[in-house]
Design a protein around this motif. Structure first.
Motif, PDB file in Angstrom:
ATOM      1  N   PRO A 173       0.798  -1.304   0.069  1.00 44.79           N
ATOM      2  CA  PRO A 173      -0.080   0.102   0.083  1.00 44.79           C
ATOM      3  C   PRO A 173       0.667   1.227   0.080  1.00 44.79           C
ATOM      4  N   ILE A 174       0.362   2.612  -0.372  1.00 42.86           N
ATOM      5  CA  ILE A 174       0.982   3.544  -0.429  1.00 42.86           C
ATOM      6  C   ILE A 174       1.027   4.139   1.272  1.00 42.86           C
ATOM      7  N   PRO A 175       2.025   4.089   2.055  1.00 40.18           N
ATOM      8  CA  PRO A 175       2.121   4.698   3.276  1.00 40.18           C
ATOM      9  C   PRO A 175       1.518   6.353   3.546  1.00 40.18           C
ATOM     10  N   PRO A 176       1.183   6.621   4.729  1.00 38.66           N
ATOM     11  CA  PRO A 176       0.703   7.806   4.688  1.00 38.66           C
ATOM     12  C   PRO A 176       1.667   8.828   4.920  1.00 38.66           C
ATOM     13  N   GLY A 177       1.760  10.081   4.023  1.00 37.18           N
ATOM     14  CA  GLY A 177       2.693  11.018   3.826  1.00 37.18           C
ATOM     15  C   GLY A 177       3.624  10.578   2.601  1.00 37.18           C
ATOM     16  N   THR A 190       3.627   9.318  -1.640  1.00 37.78           N
ATOM     17  CA  THR A 190       2.515   9.237  -2.894  1.00 37.78           C
ATOM     18  C   THR A 190       2.751   7.986  -3.660  1.00 37.78           C
ATOM     19  N   VAL A 191       3.856   7.077  -3.459  1.00 38.07           N
ATOM     20  CA  VAL A 191       4.186   5.857  -4.114  1.00 38.07           C
ATOM     21  C   VAL A 191       4.202   4.627  -3.117  1.00 38.07           C
ATOM     22  N   THR A 246      12.675   1.626   7.870  1.00 40.94           N
ATOM     23  CA  THR A 246      12.421   2.871   7.550  1.00 40.94           C
ATOM     24  C   THR A 246      12.196   2.874   6.010  1.00 40.94           C
ATOM     25  N   TYR A 247      11.227   3.533   5.779  1.00 45.34           N
ATOM     26  CA  TYR A 247      10.527   3.505   4.369  1.00 45.34           C
ATOM     27  C   TYR A 247      11.382   4.292   3.347  1.00 45.34           C
ATOM     28  N   HIS A 248      11.957   3.618   2.207  1.00 38.81           N
ATOM     29  CA  HIS A 248      12.503   4.246   1.029  1.00 38.81           C
ATOM     30  C   HIS A 248      12.017   3.867  -0.278  1.00 38.81           C
TER      31      HIS A 248
END
Length: 328
Positions: A128-132, A134-135, A154-156
């Motif tokens: 899914p697209i995490p909050p904050g 756009t992809v 951590t998201y990348h």
């Protein structure tokens, strides 16, 4: 006298203490494990599997496993138990629990889809697209634990960046914290991150079987043969199941690193998997990518256990650098 059930577990699962018992079941190097037996309002037996442990590490571990199990269950419901609750125990202080469905392991044949088929379906589950953002992102919304290592999720947006920074560089830091500074190992990891990782995993080079850029999919994260079995839940069908996950949204082939390290998932398994989800491109670099993913688990085992796992990590890095260090 049977052990007393902590009130926090009873409350979290909405159980009647008078109809509930708990007993030791199995064992783990990191936590204590139990089977909880209760009855619902219709007097039907219900079993739970409970883990307990002490310290901040167990709090993080149980939260990550709870989220991981339920992410897998949402994607492929028959693949793993559901996790029902986690949190602090009433006493003693700084102790925590996790409560999941009880998986009754069995030697009977599976009545459902095969493990490679289920795993290919899991690896086809888009992030899914995490909050904050756009992809979709590589990572996870909270830390998960591989063994007792707290992983940086951590998201990348870039898989090569995530793998380099949140897996290899992070686990090197853990290994040096646990085993002492290691200049030679650090140099090899840094070279691998700066040369081999971008060569094999860079955006635009690593592509799906259909030719598009890879996108993050759900992986178990610690799928060796000891975290897989055949069993039933609540008296249901015997099916192929997995447990003890440390999920993240990753490149699907990352799963094969730990699977290949200890064996148990041979050529027939892979062929059936690829029949559902084909190899990513470039196909001819598949073994080198999987070796890179296996490297992470050698470093993680070295961090946790020390000893000969360092040698396995060094061997993989030297081989990869010899092949790709000239930009080939």
């Amino acid at each position: 006298m049977p052990p007393k059930i902590d009130p926090a577990i009873l409350k979290a699962l909405s159980l009647d203490e008078a109809n509930t018992t708990i007993s030791s079941h199995g064992g783990s190097g990191f936590v204590s494990t139990f089977k909880l037996t209760t009855k619902d309002k219709d007097e039907k037996e219900k079993l739970y599997f409970v883990k307990t442990g002490k310290g901040r590490e167990c709090e993080i571990m149980f939260a990550g496993e709870h989220a991981s199990l339920n992410a897998i269950h949402s994607a492929v419901p028959s693949l793993c138990p559901t996790s029902h609750a986690h949190g602090p125990l009433s006493h003693p202080p700084n102790t925590f629990f996790l409560a999941t469905d009880f998986l009754a392991l069995s030697s009977s044949p599976s009545s459902g889809a095969s493990l490679p088929h289920k795993l290919a379906l899991l690896h086809s589950t888009p992030a899914p697209i995490p909050p904050g953002h756009t992809v979709p992102q590589f990572g996870f919304h909270l830390p998960t634990c591989c063994g007792d290592t707290v992983q940086d999720n951590t998201y990348h947006p870039s898989w090569s960046t995530f793998f380099s920074e949140c897996r290899l560089t992070h686990i090197l830091s853990c290994a040096e914290k646990n085993n002492g500074p290691d200049t030679d190992l650090s140099s090899l990891v840094q070279q691998t991150c700066s040369i081999v990782v971008p060569r094999l995993l860079r955006d635009g080079h690593l592509r799906s079987a259909e030719g598009s850029n890879i996108t993050p999919v759900l992986v178990h994260g610690d799928l060796w043969s000891g975290n897989h079995g055949r069993g039933s839940i609540d008296g249901g069908a015997v099916e192929e199941r997995v447990f003890d996950p440390s999920c993240c949204w990753a490149h699907s082939e990352f799963e094969f690193g730990i699977m290949g390290m200890f064996g148990g998932f041979g050529g027939r398994f892979r062929e059936e998997y690829w029949g559902v989800k084909g190899k990513d491109e470039p196909v001819e670099e598949w073994e080198d990518r999987v070796a890179l993913y296996e490297l992470y688990h050698h470093l993680n085992h070295y961090s946790i256990f020390g000893g000969s796992y360092r040698g396995g990590a060094v061997r993989i890095m030297k081989s990869s650098l010899k092949k790709y260090g000239d930009g080939g």
